[in-house]
Scaffold this motif. Structure first.
Motif, PDB file in Angstrom:
ATOM      1  N   HIS A   4      43.051  62.591  53.298  1.00 59.71           N
ATOM      2  CA  HIS A   4      42.681  61.818  54.476  1.00 59.71           C
ATOM      3  C   HIS A   4      43.186  60.382  54.389  1.00 59.71           C
ATOM      4  O   HIS A   4      43.347  59.728  55.413  1.00 59.71           O
ATOM      5  CB  HIS A   4      41.162  61.841  54.668  1.00 59.71           C
ATOM      6  CG  HIS A   4      40.629  63.228  54.849  1.00 59.71           C
ATOM      7  ND1 HIS A   4      40.809  63.952  56.014  1.00 59.71           N
ATOM      8  CD2 HIS A   4      39.960  64.049  54.004  1.00 59.71           C
ATOM      9  CE1 HIS A   4      40.257  65.152  55.873  1.00 59.71           C
ATOM     10  NE2 HIS A   4      39.737  65.229  54.668  1.00 59.71           N
ATOM     11  N   THR A   5      43.407  59.929  53.150  1.00 66.29           N
ATOM     12  CA  THR A   5      43.875  58.559  52.946  1.00 66.29           C
ATOM     13  C   THR A   5      44.916  58.553  51.838  1.00 66.29           C
ATOM     14  O   THR A   5      45.039  59.515  51.061  1.00 66.29           O
ATOM     15  CB  THR A   5      42.716  57.629  52.529  1.00 66.29           C
ATOM     16  OG1 THR A   5      42.244  58.040  51.231  1.00 66.29           O
ATOM     17  CG2 THR A   5      41.575  57.652  53.542  1.00 66.29           C
ATOM     18  N   LEU A   6      45.648  57.444  51.743  1.00 62.81           N
ATOM     19  CA  LEU A   6      46.602  57.286  50.644  1.00 62.81           C
ATOM     20  C   LEU A   6      45.858  57.290  49.314  1.00 62.81           C
ATOM     21  O   LEU A   6      46.373  57.810  48.316  1.00 62.81           O
ATOM     22  CB  LEU A   6      47.420  56.002  50.802  1.00 62.81           C
ATOM     23  CG  LEU A   6      48.517  55.809  49.761  1.00 62.81           C
ATOM     24  CD1 LEU A   6      49.585  56.892  49.876  1.00 62.81           C
ATOM     25  CD2 LEU A   6      49.144  54.433  49.885  1.00 62.81           C
ATOM     26  N   ASN A   7      44.647  56.758  49.308  1.00 61.14           N
ATOM     27  CA  ASN A   7      43.855  56.765  48.078  1.00 61.14           C
ATOM     28  C   ASN A   7      43.577  58.198  47.620  1.00 61.14           C
ATOM     29  O   ASN A   7      43.632  58.496  46.421  1.00 61.14           O
ATOM     30  CB  ASN A   7      42.546  55.997  48.267  1.00 61.14           C
ATOM     31  CG  ASN A   7      41.841  55.788  46.950  1.00 61.14           C
ATOM     32  OD1 ASN A   7      42.298  55.022  46.108  1.00 61.14           O
ATOM     33  ND2 ASN A   7      40.728  56.471  46.765  1.00 61.14           N
ATOM     34  N   ASP A   8      43.279  59.093  48.550  1.00 60.68           N
ATOM     35  CA  ASP A   8      43.072  60.509  48.206  1.00 60.68           C
ATOM     36  C   ASP A   8      44.320  61.084  47.541  1.00 60.68           C
ATOM     37  O   ASP A   8      44.235  61.796  46.529  1.00 60.68           O
ATOM     38  CB  ASP A   8      42.767  61.349  49.448  1.00 60.68           C
ATOM     39  CG  ASP A   8      41.453  61.024  50.110  1.00 60.68           C
ATOM     40  OD1 ASP A   8      40.597  60.365  49.492  1.00 60.68           O
ATOM     41  OD2 ASP A   8      41.289  61.433  51.286  1.00 60.68           O
ATOM     42  N   THR A 121      53.905  53.121  42.921  1.00 63.09           N
ATOM     43  CA  THR A 121      54.097  52.674  44.307  1.00 63.09           C
ATOM     44  C   THR A 121      52.778  52.734  45.074  1.00 63.09           C
ATOM     45  O   THR A 121      52.398  51.776  45.758  1.00 63.09           O
ATOM     46  CB  THR A 121      55.161  53.533  45.013  1.00 63.09           C
ATOM     47  OG1 THR A 121      56.404  53.396  44.308  1.00 63.09           O
ATOM     48  CG2 THR A 121      55.343  53.120  46.465  1.00 63.09           C
ATOM     49  N   TYR A 122      52.068  53.851  44.961  1.00 67.26           N
ATOM     50  CA  TYR A 122      50.783  53.990  45.638  1.00 67.26           C
ATOM     51  C   TYR A 122      49.798  52.935  45.138  1.00 67.26           C
ATOM     52  O   TYR A 122      49.074  52.327  45.929  1.00 67.26           O
ATOM     53  CB  TYR A 122      50.186  55.382  45.428  1.00 67.26           C
ATOM     54  CG  TYR A 122      50.903  56.517  46.121  1.00 67.26           C
ATOM     55  CD1 TYR A 122      51.899  56.312  47.061  1.00 67.26           C
ATOM     56  CD2 TYR A 122      50.567  57.832  45.820  1.00 67.26           C
ATOM     57  CE1 TYR A 122      52.539  57.364  47.682  1.00 67.26           C
ATOM     58  CE2 TYR A 122      51.205  58.900  46.443  1.00 67.26           C
ATOM     59  CZ  TYR A 122      52.187  58.660  47.368  1.00 67.26           C
ATOM     60  OH  TYR A 122      52.823  59.710  47.980  1.00 67.26           O
ATOM     61  N   ALA A 123      49.747  52.741  43.818  1.00 63.02           N
ATOM     62  CA  ALA A 123      48.825  51.755  43.249  1.00 63.02           C
ATOM     63  C   ALA A 123      49.112  50.368  43.815  1.00 63.02           C
ATOM     64  O   ALA A 123      48.187  49.627  44.157  1.00 63.02           O
ATOM     65  CB  ALA A 123      48.932  51.750  41.727  1.00 63.02           C
ATOM     66  N   GLY A 124      50.381  50.026  43.938  1.00 62.06           N
ATOM     67  CA  GLY A 124      50.742  48.734  44.516  1.00 62.06           C
ATOM     68  C   GLY A 124      50.297  48.603  45.953  1.00 62.06           C
ATOM     69  O   GLY A 124      49.747  47.576  46.361  1.00 62.06           O
ATOM     70  N   LEU A 125      50.509  49.649  46.735  1.00 60.91           N
ATOM     71  CA  LEU A 125      50.092  49.627  48.139  1.00 60.91           C
ATOM     72  C   LEU A 125      48.578  49.521  48.285  1.00 60.91           C
ATOM     73  O   LEU A 125      48.082  48.946  49.256  1.00 60.91           O
ATOM     74  CB  LEU A 125      50.598  50.878  48.861  1.00 60.91           C
ATOM     75  CG  LEU A 125      52.108  50.938  49.096  1.00 60.91           C
ATOM     76  CD1 LEU A 125      52.524  52.337  49.540  1.00 60.91           C
ATOM     77  CD2 LEU A 125      52.527  49.893  50.124  1.00 60.91           C
ATOM     78  N   LEU A 126      47.869  50.073  47.307  1.00 62.36           N
ATOM     79  CA  LEU A 126      46.404  50.066  47.357  1.00 62.36           C
ATOM     80  C   LEU A 126      45.802  48.829  46.687  1.00 62.36           C
ATOM     81  O   LEU A 126      44.583  48.710  46.589  1.00 62.36           O
ATOM     82  CB  LEU A 126      45.853  51.346  46.710  1.00 62.36           C
ATOM     83  CG  LEU A 126      46.179  52.635  47.468  1.00 62.36           C
ATOM     84  CD1 LEU A 126      45.902  53.861  46.602  1.00 62.36           C
ATOM     85  CD2 LEU A 126      45.395  52.699  48.772  1.00 62.36           C
ATOM     86  N   GLY A 127      46.662  47.931  46.208  1.00 64.03           N
ATOM     87  CA  GLY A 127      46.175  46.699  45.582  1.00 64.03           C
ATOM     88  C   GLY A 127      45.630  46.882  44.180  1.00 64.03           C
ATOM     89  O   GLY A 127      44.887  46.043  43.685  1.00 64.03           O
ATOM     90  N   GLU A 128      45.999  47.941  43.528  1.00 61.40           N
ATOM     91  CA  GLU A 128      45.532  48.249  42.171  1.00 61.40           C
ATOM     92  C   GLU A 128      46.536  47.689  41.151  1.00 61.40           C
ATOM     93  O   GLU A 128      47.266  48.429  40.483  1.00 61.40           O
ATOM     94  CB  GLU A 128      45.366  49.762  41.993  1.00 61.40           C
ATOM     95  CG  GLU A 128      44.332  50.390  42.895  1.00 61.40           C
ATOM     96  CD  GLU A 128      42.911  50.048  42.472  1.00 61.40           C
ATOM     97  OE1 GLU A 128      42.695  49.701  41.291  1.00 61.40           O
ATOM     98  OE2 GLU A 128      42.024  50.113  43.329  1.00 61.40           O
ATOM     99  N   GLU A 129      46.559  46.373  41.006  1.00 61.52           N
ATOM    100  CA  GLU A 129      47.586  45.714  40.181  1.00 61.52           C
ATOM    101  C   GLU A 129      47.490  46.063  38.696  1.00 61.52           C
ATOM    102  O   GLU A 129      48.509  46.202  38.031  1.00 61.52           O
ATOM    103  CB  GLU A 129      47.553  44.201  40.393  1.00 61.52           C
ATOM    104  CG  GLU A 129      47.984  43.782  41.789  1.00 61.52           C
ATOM    105  CD  GLU A 129      49.332  44.361  42.220  1.00 61.52           C
ATOM    106  OE1 GLU A 129      50.293  44.340  41.418  1.00 61.52           O
ATOM    107  OE2 GLU A 129      49.432  44.852  43.356  1.00 61.52           O
ATOM    108  N   LYS A 130      46.278  46.212  38.169  1.00 61.83           N
ATOM    109  CA  LYS A 130      46.134  46.609  36.758  1.00 61.83           C
ATOM    110  C   LYS A 130      46.719  47.999  36.550  1.00 61.83           C
ATOM    111  O   LYS A 130      47.388  48.271  35.560  1.00 61.83           O
ATOM    112  CB  LYS A 130      44.673  46.565  36.320  1.00 61.83           C
ATOM    113  CG  LYS A 130      44.118  45.171  36.182  1.00 61.83           C
ATOM    114  CD  LYS A 130      42.668  45.201  35.741  1.00 61.83           C
ATOM    115  CE  LYS A 130      42.115  43.790  35.682  1.00 61.83           C
ATOM    116  NZ  LYS A 130      40.691  43.760  35.327  1.00 61.83           N
ATOM    117  N   ALA A 131      46.454  48.873  37.503  1.00 59.28           N
ATOM    118  CA  ALA A 131      46.994  50.234  37.417  1.00 59.28           C
ATOM    119  C   ALA A 131      48.512  50.212  37.501  1.00 59.28           C
ATOM    120  O   ALA A 131      49.182  50.964  36.781  1.00 59.28           O
ATOM    121  CB  ALA A 131      46.405  51.111  38.516  1.00 59.28           C
ATOM    122  N   VAL A 132      49.062  49.367  38.359  1.00 58.28           N
ATOM    123  CA  VAL A 132      50.523  49.261  38.475  1.00 58.28           C
ATOM    124  C   VAL A 132      51.126  48.945  37.112  1.00 58.28           C
ATOM    125  O   VAL A 132      52.089  49.588  36.679  1.00 58.28           O
ATOM    126  CB  VAL A 132      50.943  48.193  39.520  1.00 58.28           C
ATOM    127  CG1 VAL A 132      52.444  47.935  39.452  1.00 58.28           C
ATOM    128  CG2 VAL A 132      50.541  48.616  40.921  1.00 58.28           C
TER     129      VAL A 132
END
Length: 161
Positions: A4-8, A121-132
């Protein structure tokens, strides 16, 4: 599976990667034991140590997301590991089997590289900088492993002719 979302989609991909890395923790010792070329054996053993770190990084990401890493089996990795096992059981030890093991390992690396690029790429779009940062560290190691396999292949493949 429905997203349902990019996060999913991101969490699903991370679970796929976690499953893939778990499968490699089992497969890499078998591949190392099956290799006859010392450099190839060493490469598989080094990548096993790296894979343990890849799992820890993914667990950190899941912890930060408040999600479980469990719940998905990487079918792509399952198939690649199965093919690797067929190479081991269906061929005599030697340089030809080592060449085939490199082929199988590079297919694994290419799957991982593609998956980690997408996850970062997804992590960056979701603002998850540590994960990036964690995902990019693992990506770099996967790319280095692929390059090292190419170097080893340049020595083994001519012998397999």
């Amino acid at each position: 599976m429905r997203y349902h979302t990019l996060n999913d989609l991101y969490v699903s991909l991370l679970r796929d990667l976690y499953s893939a890395e778990q499968q490699l923790l089992i497969a890499l010792p078998v591949m190392a034991q099956s290799a006859v070329t010392p450099k190839l054996k060493e490469g598989f053993e080094l990548h096993l140590t790296q894979t343990q770190e890849h799992v820890k990084r993914l667990e950190k990401i899941f912890s930060g997301l408040g999600e479980s890493p469990l719940g998905k089996v990487s079918g792509a990795m399952l198939g690649l590991v199965r093919e690797g096992n067929e190479i081991i059981t269906g061929n005599e030890p030697g340089v030809v089997r080592d060449a085939a093991l490199i082929m199988a390992a590079q297919r694994v690396e290419h799957l991982e590289i593609a998956s980690y690029v997408t996850a970062a790429t997804y992590a960056g779009l979701l603002g998850e900088e540590k994960a990036v940062k964690l995902l990019e560290t693992t990506l770099k190691e996967e790319e280095e492993t692929d390059q090292q396999l190419t170097v080893v292949a340049s020595a083994i493949n001519p012998k397999a002719v």
